[in-house]
Design a protein around this motif. Structure first.
Motif, short mmCIF file in Angstrom:
data_model
loop_
_atom_site.label_atom_id
_atom_site.label_comp_id
_atom_site.label_asym_id
_atom_site.label_seq_id
_atom_site.Cartn_x
_atom_site.Cartn_y
_atom_site.Cartn_z
N SER A 1 3.12 -8.80 9.46
CA SER A 1 3.03 -8.18 8.13
C SER A 1 4.29 -8.38 7.28
O SER A 1 4.19 -8.66 6.09
CB SER A 1 2.71 -6.70 8.27
OG SER A 1 3.67 -6.09 9.10
N HIS B 1 0.81 -1.23 0.00
CA HIS B 1 0.00 0.00 0.00
C HIS B 1 0.84 1.27 0.00
O HIS B 1 0.30 2.36 0.13
CB HIS B 1 -0.97 -0.01 1.19
CG HIS B 1 -0.28 -0.12 2.52
ND1 HIS B 1 0.07 -1.33 3.06
CD2 HIS B 1 0.12 0.81 3.40
CE1 HIS B 1 0.65 -1.12 4.23
NE2 HIS B 1 0.71 0.16 4.46
N ARG C 1 -2.23 1.66 6.51
CA ARG C 1 -3.00 0.54 5.95
C ARG C 1 -4.49 0.82 6.07
O ARG C 1 -4.96 1.36 7.09
CB ARG C 1 -2.72 -0.75 6.72
CG ARG C 1 -1.32 -1.24 6.60
CD ARG C 1 -1.16 -2.57 7.28
NE ARG C 1 -1.55 -3.67 6.40
CZ ARG C 1 -1.32 -4.94 6.67
NH1 ARG C 1 -0.73 -5.28 7.79
NH2 ARG C 1 -1.68 -5.88 5.83
N GLN D 1 2.32 0.71 9.11
CA GLN D 1 1.07 0.15 9.64
C GLN D 1 -0.09 1.15 9.68
O GLN D 1 -1.23 0.79 9.41
CB GLN D 1 1.29 -0.41 11.06
CG GLN D 1 2.33 -1.51 11.12
CD GLN D 1 1.99 -2.71 10.25
OE1 GLN D 1 0.84 -2.92 9.88
NE2 GLN D 1 2.99 -3.49 9.89
#
Lengths: 304, 256
Positions: free
Chosen positions: B78, A92, B12, B9
């Motif tokens: 992750s 992402h 996301r 993180q």
């Protein structure tokens, strides 16, 4: 004194459970060399590379990079560019952001010294600022190469770097790696694209079933002054060729003779055969890496 | 590594959705209770402060635990899920730095989760129910004292959440997929909450961190009893879980 050996494997062995992945692997890559690490699937190439960069702990033996013992997260890895087991990124985030995070993870100030050159090699254009999850396989591969190269590493360890690249990109990568090697970098590269390795590498290590079966300069491996003759009488041809000065060996392989004669031209050898009354069907002046590789692996597998 | 973990993180969609859902729950509760403002719908509708305290009570332990277990398991797993772990190791990043960075991100996530919830609850409560003293059966608590109580309760809840967060993080680091870490963490959380209601199992329940999670409610009764013990159990859980995770990680072949 600068140690010219940049990558050294000394008797590396590694097993996963009962399966022995590599056994007694030893070789060295010096600065300025481009060494192809070749072998069929399961030969132990990737395991060897993992051990070299500390991603796998060897059961026996030792790996050294730039003169220092290699282990997980060893400081010397900051001077090494690695592309192993394919590309992997945070999906992402953009390509550029991924490169930045990877660089900063090593506690270094952004940007890295060779960022522009590596981004130029990657050729991602504006896509470098787009999210990686939208990238094609080839784009991810090129970003992975940029990541390995952006720090101007002294050693490069590349596992199948040409996967997913088109012919033009492969050529650009080849030229880039040659320039790095000319600048003193040591490059270890594994690939199934033997024609590409033949064009690029100065040295080769061939592995089969977890062991090194040959290592040395590409020139030696392919045999400068090495020829293959198809003849109608192998026995008489062998006798005739061994009479010629400079012929080191004549090995029959089926209906072919593999002749090692450094300094002798094919015309001279052909002349000797014709004079001896041997009919020559075909002659090849040099073996391809593919032929050498397949022959080596086949013979090694048969011997095992 | 902490900044890298947070950058990775907190951008996301999954993390943003969790934080959004936390705020959304509060707003939804406020809107549905709006017609009962002034205490006609129970203590929660007296003031923004009552609404916030009731909200914390509603979320703790299972719903907050669910959010944190999800965040912990994805922070822990992750890099393995994306395949980027090997590239961190060769940057090089040591295991100790990796674990410390991830745990630091977990601390921030616990604090952020509670802060977002409390912030949303106070804001929604202020708009819907107004800013009044904290109403309780033994006499009202001044707004200033109640704000102090809310902040202390938030700090305590954050510390409690860190225990389940650390467990999820440790499992995320060790298991092949973060989904597996999430499943086991949630099973532990729900199992602990169920066991907490079984009196005959007190000896077992007393060592489970979840047993102490609601002790912050005493802060609004003028007490605070059991808070120190609760914090000690949470700390012990965090230390044991993270030390075990590091020990296993250090012995394991990175390529395995």
């Amino acid at each position: 004194m600068i140690d010219t050996v940049a990558v050294a494997a000394h008797g590396l062995s590694k097993s996963y459970g009962r399966r022995r992945a590599i056994k007694g692997v030893s070789f060295a890559v010096e600065r300025g060399q481009i060494c192809g690490l070749l072998g069929p699937n399961g030969a132990g190439k990737t395991t060897t590379m993992r051990v070299l960069v500390g991603l796998s702990r060897p059961d026996a033996g030792a790996a050294r990079l730039l003169g220092e013992q290699s282990r997980l997260a060893a400081g010397v890895l900051a001077r090494v560019g690695v592309a192993i087991d394919g590309p992997a990124f945070v999906p992402h985030l953009s390509g550029r952001r991924n490169l930045e995070l990877a660089w900063r993870a090593g506690s270094r100030r952004w940007p890295p010294p060779a960022l522009n050159a590596s981004l130029e090699l990657a050729g991602l254009g504006e896509a470098v600022d787009q999210k990686v999850k939208g990238y094609s396989m080839g784009m991810r591969q090129r970003l992975m190469l940029a990541q390995a190269l952006m720090g101007a590493p002294e050693v490069l360890i590349l596992d199948e770097p040409a996967n997913g690249l088109d012919p033009g990109e492969v050529r650009t990568l080849r030229e880039h790696l040659r320039r790095l090697a000319a600048g003193g970098a040591a490059i270890l590269i594994s690939s199934h694209l033997l024609a590409e390795i033949e064009l690029l590498a100065t040295h080769c290590v061939v592995m089969n079933e977890g062991a090194v079966i040959t290592a040395g300069s590409l020139e030696d491996l392919l045999g400068a002054g090495s020829y293959e003759f198809e003849v109608d009488d192998a026995h008489r041809a062998q006798e005739a060729l061994l009479m010629v000065d400079g012929v080191e060996s004549v090995d029959p392989h089926g209906d072919q003779l593999v002749v090692s004669a450094p300094g002798r031209t094919v015309k001279e050898l052909n002349q000797a055969l014709v004079t001896a009354g041997v009919g020559v069907g075909a002659v090849r002046s040099r073996r391809s890496l593919e032929e050498v590789f397949l022959g080596l692996v086949e013979r090694n597998s048969a011997a095992n | 590594m902490l900044r890298i973990e947070l950058t990775t993180q907190l951008r996301r969609v999954r993390s943003l959705m969790l934080f959004g859902a936390l705020a959304g729950i509060v707003v939804l509760a406020g809107v549905t209770e709006a017609s009962k403002a002034g205490g006609r719908g129970g203590p929660a509708t007296f003031s923004a402060l009552n609404f916030t305290e009731s909200g914390l009570n509603f979320m703790d332990p299972v719903l907050f635990g669910l959010v944190i277990a999800t965040l912990g398991s994805i922070i822990g797993g992750s890099d393995r899920d994306w395949g980027t772990l090997r590239y961190l190791y060769v940057r090089p990043v040591s295991r100790a730095r990796l674990v410390a960075g991830k745990w630091g991100a977990m601390v921030v996530c616990c604090a952020l989760t509670v802060a977002i919830f409390i912030g949303a609850a106070l804001l929604t409560g202020f708009v819907v129910f107004g800013w009044h003293p904290f109403h309780r059966s033994g006499g009202d608590l001044s707004a200033a004292a109640a704000v102090g109580g809310v902040l202390e309760a938030g700090g305590y809840v954050s510390a409690c959440l860190l225990s389940i967060g650390s467990l999820a993080l440790a499992l995320g680091l060790l298991l092949p997929r973060s989904a597996e870490a999430l499943g086991i963490s949630l099973a532990f959380l729900v199992g602990s909450a169920i066991l907490d209601n079984v009196r005959s199992l007190h000896a077992i329940v007393a060592v489970l961190p979840v047993h102490y999670w609601l002790r912050w409610t005493s802060l609004f009764d003028g007490g605070g009893g059991g808070i120190a013990l609760g914090l000690a159990v949470q700390s012990a859980t965090v230390v044991v879980v993270m030390a075990a995770a590091y020990a296993v990680l250090a012995r394991r072949d990175p390529a395995a």
